[in-house]
Design an enzyme around this catalytic site. Structure first.
Site, mmCIF file in Angstrom:
data_model
loop_
_atom_site.group_PDB
_atom_site.id
_atom_site.type_symbol
_atom_site.label_atom_id
_atom_site.label_comp_id
_atom_site.label_asym_id
_atom_site.label_seq_id
_atom_site.Cartn_x
_atom_site.Cartn_y
_atom_site.Cartn_z
ATOM 1 N N ARG A 74 27.165 49.829 -14.898
ATOM 2 C CA ARG A 74 27.938 50.116 -13.690
ATOM 3 C C ARG A 74 28.907 48.988 -13.374
ATOM 4 O O ARG A 74 30.015 49.243 -12.879
ATOM 5 C CB ARG A 74 26.979 50.383 -12.532
ATOM 6 C CG ARG A 74 26.356 51.775 -12.648
ATOM 7 C CD ARG A 74 24.937 51.874 -12.159
ATOM 8 N NE ARG A 74 24.405 53.203 -12.431
ATOM 9 C CZ ARG A 74 23.916 53.583 -13.619
ATOM 10 N NH1 ARG A 74 23.891 52.728 -14.641
ATOM 11 N NH2 ARG A 74 23.480 54.809 -13.801
ATOM 12 N N ASP A 120 23.505 56.154 5.893
ATOM 13 C CA ASP A 120 23.404 55.678 4.513
ATOM 14 C C ASP A 120 24.375 54.518 4.343
ATOM 15 O O ASP A 120 25.361 54.401 5.086
ATOM 16 C CB ASP A 120 23.744 56.805 3.524
ATOM 17 C CG ASP A 120 23.134 56.558 2.149
ATOM 18 O OD1 ASP A 120 22.076 57.124 1.851
ATOM 19 O OD2 ASP A 120 23.723 55.775 1.370
#
Length: 274
Positions: free
Chosen positions: A36, A143
């Protein structure tokens, strides 16, 4: 980046992410993080780790740091996940909460990901409560990942997400658009989607008094210190007699003794003492 991430570089990056988010990656996650990292470096047009790490630390906008955090977070969820807990909430806890607190009620989906849990709670409230009581309820869905929050606000899901939605609810609360399903506006109106970092105690303490918290399969990404701090903030936010649900493989008793374990008929929940 012309070479693999060294263990020293990985640990420096890992510790920085932990400092910012409370999410802790062990050494075994090096490859996961590296893949990533390389993707984000390519997107930013940066070839050296040191340059990218400097960008993460000192970019004033914080946009690249947010993008990297979003690349690291795993979002796998669906409607009516861990059904026994939801049954417990609907049939055992919700009647108790509404009986003891007839005024305004807040329910919190902490780590809401793409929104399936929050909309599931909205369906349950719509089914279980009178219109008058429903009008006194709100769901807060938070979130750290702005990308999944945007998806949640859109409220359109594929067949995989809705596979466990009972057919009557699917017909009542969703409109089919091609191969996708859009949640009804009545559910949207019940939910406030907001960005929130659970290890940011200052922001956590600004959450209004809450009746029930769902924080399922989120704290597993935190280390012991961060878990205890988040649990303390949850405790301070919950009203007396309020409840918190964790994932079925998680245990609040291993984190803190502040909550009382309640073995309900359908599931286990943790309660703030009255």
């Amino acid at each position: 980046m012309t070479q693999q991430l060294t263990l020293e570089q990985y640990r420096r990056l890992r510790d920085f992410i932990y400092q910012k988010t409370g999410i802790y990656f062990t050494d075994s996650k090096l490859y996961f993080v590296e893949r990533r990292l390389l993707d984000r470096m390519e997107s930013a047009g940066i070839s050296e780790f040191s340059d990218y790490y400097t960008l993460l630390r000192f970019e004033t906008s914080g946009l690249e740091l947010q993008a990297f955090i979003e690349a690291l977070t795993v979002n796998e969820t669906y409607f009516f996940r861990e059904f026994n807990q939801l049954k417990c909430f609907a049939e055992e806890i919700l009647p108790e909460i509404t009986r003891n607190n007839p005024q305004r009620l807040l329910f919190w989906s902490a780590g809401c990901s793409t929104g399936e849990e929050a909309y599931t709670l909205a369906i349950i409230l719509s089914e279980m409560l009178s219109p008058e009581m429903l009008g006194r309820c709100k769901i807060l869905a938070t979130d750290i990942d702005n990308k999944v929050l945007s998806f949640a606000r859109r409220g359109i899901y594929g067949e995989r997400s809705i596979k466990h939605v009972p057919k009557p609810y699917l017909q009542r609360y969703f409109d089919q658009v091609g191969n996708e399903y859009r949640v009804d506006s009545s559910l949207r109106q019940l939910i406030d989607f907001k960005a929130l970092n659970l290890v940011d105690s200052k922001s956590m303490r600004q959450v209004p008094e809450t009746s029930v918290i769902f924080c399922r399969n989120v704290l597993i990404y935190f280390d012991d210190i961060s878990r205890r701090q988040v649990a303390l903030d949850f405790y301070e936010t919950l009203q007396e007699g309020g409840y918190i649900f964790l994932g079925h493989s998680e245990s609040m008793s291993r984190i803190t003794s502040m909550f009382q374990l309640r073995k309900m008929q359908n599931a286990i929940a943790y309660q703030k003492a009255k």
